[in-house]
Design a protein around this motif. Structure first.
Motif, PDB file in Angstrom:
ATOM      1  N   PHE A   1      66.445  26.313  58.677  1.00 22.90           N
ATOM      2  CA  PHE A   1      66.718  27.501  60.278  1.00 22.90           C
ATOM      3  C   PHE A   1      65.722  27.457  60.865  1.00 22.90           C
ATOM      4  CE2 PHE A   1      65.629  31.293  61.662  1.00 22.90           C
ATOM      5  CZ  PHE A   1      67.068  31.449  62.142  1.00 22.90           C
ATOM      6  N   TYR A   2      64.374  27.433  60.260  1.00 24.82           N
ATOM      7  CA  TYR A   2      63.226  26.717  61.285  1.00 24.82           C
ATOM      8  C   TYR A   2      63.471  26.373  62.427  1.00 24.82           C
ATOM      9  CZ  TYR A   2      61.022  30.527  58.444  1.00 24.82           C
ATOM     10  OH  TYR A   2      60.726  31.707  57.498  1.00 24.82           O
ATOM     11  N   LYS A   3      63.870  24.379  61.539  1.00 19.77           N
ATOM     12  CA  LYS A   3      63.678  23.285  62.604  1.00 19.77           C
ATOM     13  C   LYS A   3      64.861  23.480  63.218  1.00 19.77           C
ATOM     14  CE  LYS A   3      61.705  20.259  58.868  1.00 19.77           C
ATOM     15  NZ  LYS A   3      61.589  19.233  58.158  1.00 19.77           N
ATOM     16  N   SER A   4      65.920  24.215  63.310  1.00 18.19           N
ATOM     17  CA  SER A   4      66.915  24.552  63.961  1.00 18.19           C
ATOM     18  C   SER A   4      66.875  25.575  65.546  1.00 18.19           C
ATOM     19  CB  SER A   4      68.616  24.850  63.593  1.00 18.19           C
ATOM     20  OG  SER A   4      67.848  26.452  63.213  1.00 18.19           O
ATOM     21  N   THR A   5      65.406  26.057  65.750  1.00 15.49           N
ATOM     22  CA  THR A   5      65.280  26.336  66.387  1.00 15.49           C
ATOM     23  C   THR A   5      64.348  25.628  67.570  1.00 15.49           C
ATOM     24  OG1 THR A   5      62.610  27.323  65.496  1.00 15.49           O
ATOM     25  CG2 THR A   5      64.783  28.691  65.121  1.00 15.49           C
TER      26      THR A   5
ATOM     27  N   ASN B   1      58.429  28.866  73.704  1.00 18.25           N
ATOM     28  CA  ASN B   1      56.998  29.797  73.736  1.00 18.25           C
ATOM     29  C   ASN B   1      56.556  30.393  71.993  1.00 18.25           C
ATOM     30  OD1 ASN B   1      55.237  29.676  75.105  1.00 18.25           O
ATOM     31  ND2 ASN B   1      55.608  32.414  75.594  1.00 18.25           N
ATOM     32  N   MET B   2      57.090  29.949  71.107  1.00 20.43           N
ATOM     33  CA  MET B   2      56.520  30.129  70.076  1.00 20.43           C
ATOM     34  C   MET B   2      56.192  29.467  68.795  1.00 20.43           C
ATOM     35  SD  MET B   2      58.944  33.649  69.534  1.00 20.43           S
ATOM     36  CE  MET B   2      58.990  34.333  70.411  1.00 20.43           C
ATOM     37  N   VAL B   3      54.942  29.721  68.104  1.00 22.11           N
ATOM     38  CA  VAL B   3      55.074  28.789  67.146  1.00 22.11           C
ATOM     39  C   VAL B   3      55.375  29.090  65.563  1.00 22.11           C
ATOM     40  CG1 VAL B   3      52.823  27.637  65.731  1.00 22.11           C
ATOM     41  CG2 VAL B   3      53.106  28.150  67.693  1.00 22.11           C
ATOM     42  N   ILE B   4      56.132  27.941  64.639  1.00 20.22           N
ATOM     43  CA  ILE B   4      56.425  29.279  64.028  1.00 20.22           C
ATOM     44  C   ILE B   4      55.758  28.166  62.193  1.00 20.22           C
ATOM     45  CG2 ILE B   4      57.993  29.508  61.648  1.00 20.22           C
ATOM     46  CD1 ILE B   4      60.403  29.126  63.849  1.00 20.22           C
ATOM     47  N   VAL B   5      55.042  29.343  61.820  1.00 15.56           N
ATOM     48  CA  VAL B   5      54.238  28.527  60.508  1.00 15.56           C
ATOM     49  C   VAL B   5      54.923  29.038  59.696  1.00 15.56           C
ATOM     50  CG1 VAL B   5      51.458  28.284  59.472  1.00 15.56           C
ATOM     51  CG2 VAL B   5      51.841  28.688  61.765  1.00 15.56           C
ATOM     52  N   TYR B   6      55.496  28.107  58.238  1.00 15.49           N
ATOM     53  CA  TYR B   6      56.123  28.507  57.780  1.00 15.49           C
ATOM     54  C   TYR B   6      56.044  27.609  56.173  1.00 15.49           C
ATOM     55  CZ  TYR B   6      59.035  24.455  57.796  1.00 15.49           C
ATOM     56  OH  TYR B   6      59.379  23.418  58.643  1.00 15.49           O
ATOM     57  N   ASP B   7      55.762  28.592  54.036  1.00 12.27           N
ATOM     58  CA  ASP B   7      55.687  27.792  53.431  1.00 12.27           C
ATOM     59  C   ASP B   7      57.197  26.441  53.345  1.00 12.27           C
ATOM     60  OD1 ASP B   7      56.934  29.268  50.143  1.00 12.27           O
ATOM     61  OD2 ASP B   7      57.384  30.346  52.732  1.00 12.27           O
ATOM     62  N   ASN B   8      56.744  26.113  51.437  1.00 18.25           N
ATOM     63  CA  ASN B   8      57.433  24.560  51.510  1.00 18.25           C
ATOM     64  C   ASN B   8      56.833  25.250  50.230  1.00 18.25           C
ATOM     65  OD1 ASN B   8      59.379  23.114  50.941  1.00 18.25           O
ATOM     66  ND2 ASN B   8      58.844  21.661  52.073  1.00 18.25           N
TER      67      ASN B   8
ATOM     68  N   ASP C   1      67.624  34.326  59.814  1.00 13.58           N
ATOM     69  CA  ASP C   1      68.865  34.983  60.197  1.00 13.58           C
ATOM     70  C   ASP C   1      69.604  34.670  59.225  1.00 13.58           C
ATOM     71  OD1 ASP C   1      67.934  35.466  62.850  1.00 13.58           O
ATOM     72  OD2 ASP C   1      69.782  34.480  63.627  1.00 13.58           O
ATOM     73  N   TYR C   2      69.989  34.569  57.968  1.00  8.06           N
ATOM     74  CA  TYR C   2      70.651  34.796  56.856  1.00  8.06           C
ATOM     75  C   TYR C   2      70.114  35.584  55.590  1.00  8.06           C
ATOM     76  CZ  TYR C   2      67.617  32.074  54.299  1.00  8.06           C
ATOM     77  OH  TYR C   2      66.563  31.197  53.886  1.00  8.06           O
ATOM     78  N   LEU C   3      68.783  36.130  56.134  1.00 12.13           N
ATOM     79  CA  LEU C   3      68.685  36.996  55.716  1.00 12.13           C
ATOM     80  C   LEU C   3      68.661  38.306  55.990  1.00 12.13           C
ATOM     81  CD1 LEU C   3      65.405  35.383  53.410  1.00 12.13           C
ATOM     82  CD2 LEU C   3      67.828  35.916  52.635  1.00 12.13           C
ATOM     83  N   LEU C   4      68.328  38.139  57.139  1.00 14.45           N
ATOM     84  CA  LEU C   4      68.362  39.781  58.098  1.00 14.45           C
ATOM     85  C   LEU C   4      69.556  39.974  58.363  1.00 14.45           C
ATOM     86  CD1 LEU C   4      67.328  38.751  61.400  1.00 14.45           C
ATOM     87  CD2 LEU C   4      65.936  40.360  59.346  1.00 14.45           C
ATOM     88  N   ASP C   5      70.803  39.395  58.067  1.00 13.56           N
ATOM     89  CA  ASP C   5      72.234  39.991  57.435  1.00 13.56           C
ATOM     90  C   ASP C   5      72.794  40.578  56.210  1.00 13.56           C
ATOM     91  OD1 ASP C   5      73.347  39.159  59.615  1.00 13.56           O
ATOM     92  OD2 ASP C   5      73.480  36.589  58.792  1.00 13.56           O
ATOM     93  N   THR C   6      71.262  40.907  54.664  1.00 17.37           N
ATOM     94  CA  THR C   6      71.513  41.298  54.317  1.00 17.37           C
ATOM     95  C   THR C   6      70.975  43.309  54.665  1.00 17.37           C
ATOM     96  OG1 THR C   6      69.045  40.538  53.572  1.00 17.37           O
ATOM     97  CG2 THR C   6      70.981  39.543  52.725  1.00 17.37           C
ATOM     98  N   ALA C   7      70.132  43.511  55.599  1.00 18.07           N
ATOM     99  CA  ALA C   7      69.580  44.352  55.936  1.00 18.07           C
ATOM    100  C   ALA C   7      70.011  45.234  55.541  1.00 18.07           C
ATOM    101  CB  ALA C   7      69.034  44.286  57.134  1.00 18.07           C
ATOM    102  N   LYS C   8      71.585  45.036  56.115  1.00 18.71           N
ATOM    103  CA  LYS C   8      73.067  46.642  55.391  1.00 18.71           C
ATOM    104  C   LYS C   8      73.198  46.983  54.289  1.00 18.71           C
ATOM    105  CE  LYS C   8      74.219  46.176  60.101  1.00 18.71           C
ATOM    106  NZ  LYS C   8      76.010  46.336  61.804  1.00 18.71           N
ATOM    107  N   SER C   9      73.125  45.548  53.797  1.00 20.43           N
ATOM    108  CA  SER C   9      73.435  45.913  51.994  1.00 20.43           C
ATOM    109  C   SER C   9      72.086  46.491  51.593  1.00 20.43           C
ATOM    110  CB  SER C   9      74.391  44.466  51.434  1.00 20.43           C
ATOM    111  OG  SER C   9      73.758  43.578  51.904  1.00 20.43           O
TER     112      SER C   9
END
Length: 162
Positions: A126-130, A108-115, A66-74
């Motif tokens: 953010f991912y872990k808060s979902t 009902n979703m799986v998030i696979v992400y890099d670290n 979400d915090y990166l989506l907020d930059t979409a307008k700019s």
């Protein structure tokens, strides 16, 4: 089962398809109701939207937080060069969809992400808060599905057998 893969409007084989104004218009453009949806990066958020709209499972590959989506307008302000017009239009669609995207549940979703680095702490938190099932892949990259396809295949297999 069938697999349907599509390019974003304006890219690949879809160069002449107009870019929708919102994710809802985008899902109408696809024209099918999938059984499972998989998406990467911003496409992960589109996959999340489709999964919620049709109540189906999803695998989200390093989806944009979400915090990166907020930059979409700019982001559009930096894309005045005509060669970036499609990217600018796509980011405008994302920006127009923010209220819908941010209200979506993650169950009902799986998030696979890099670290890969400490700078990813905000993203990981953010991912872990979902409410999604999260799978952290050490020493991967944003292209986690390319570097570790076996993880995606395993998660997809689990969804197909349920």
């Amino acid at each position: 089962f069938s697999v349907v893969s599509f390019d974003q409007p304006g890219f690949g084989e879809n160069k002449h398809i107009p870019i929708p104004k919102t994710f809802n218009e985008y899902t109408d453009l696809i024209g099918i109701v999938p059984k499972i949806v998989i998406g990467h990066s911003i496409g992960g958020r589109l996959a999340q939207y489709i999964a919620c709209k049709y109540n189906i499972p999803a695998i989200l590959l390093d989806p944009t937080p979400d915090y990166l989506l907020d930059t979409a307008k700019s982001y559009n302000k930096h894309l005045e060069n005509p060669k970036y017009l499609i990217t600018s239009q796509y980011m405008e669609m994302v920006a127009n969809s923010l209220p819908d995207i941010k209200s979506i549940e993650w169950s009902n979703m799986v998030i696979v992400y890099d670290n890969t680095s400490e700078k990813d702490t905000q993203k990981i938190n953010f991912y872990k808060s979902t409410k999604a099932n999260t799978i952290e892949v050490k020493n991967a990259s944003h292209w986690v599905h390319v570097s570790h396809p076996e993880i995606v295949i395993l998660e997809l297999s689990k969804l197909l057998t349920n």
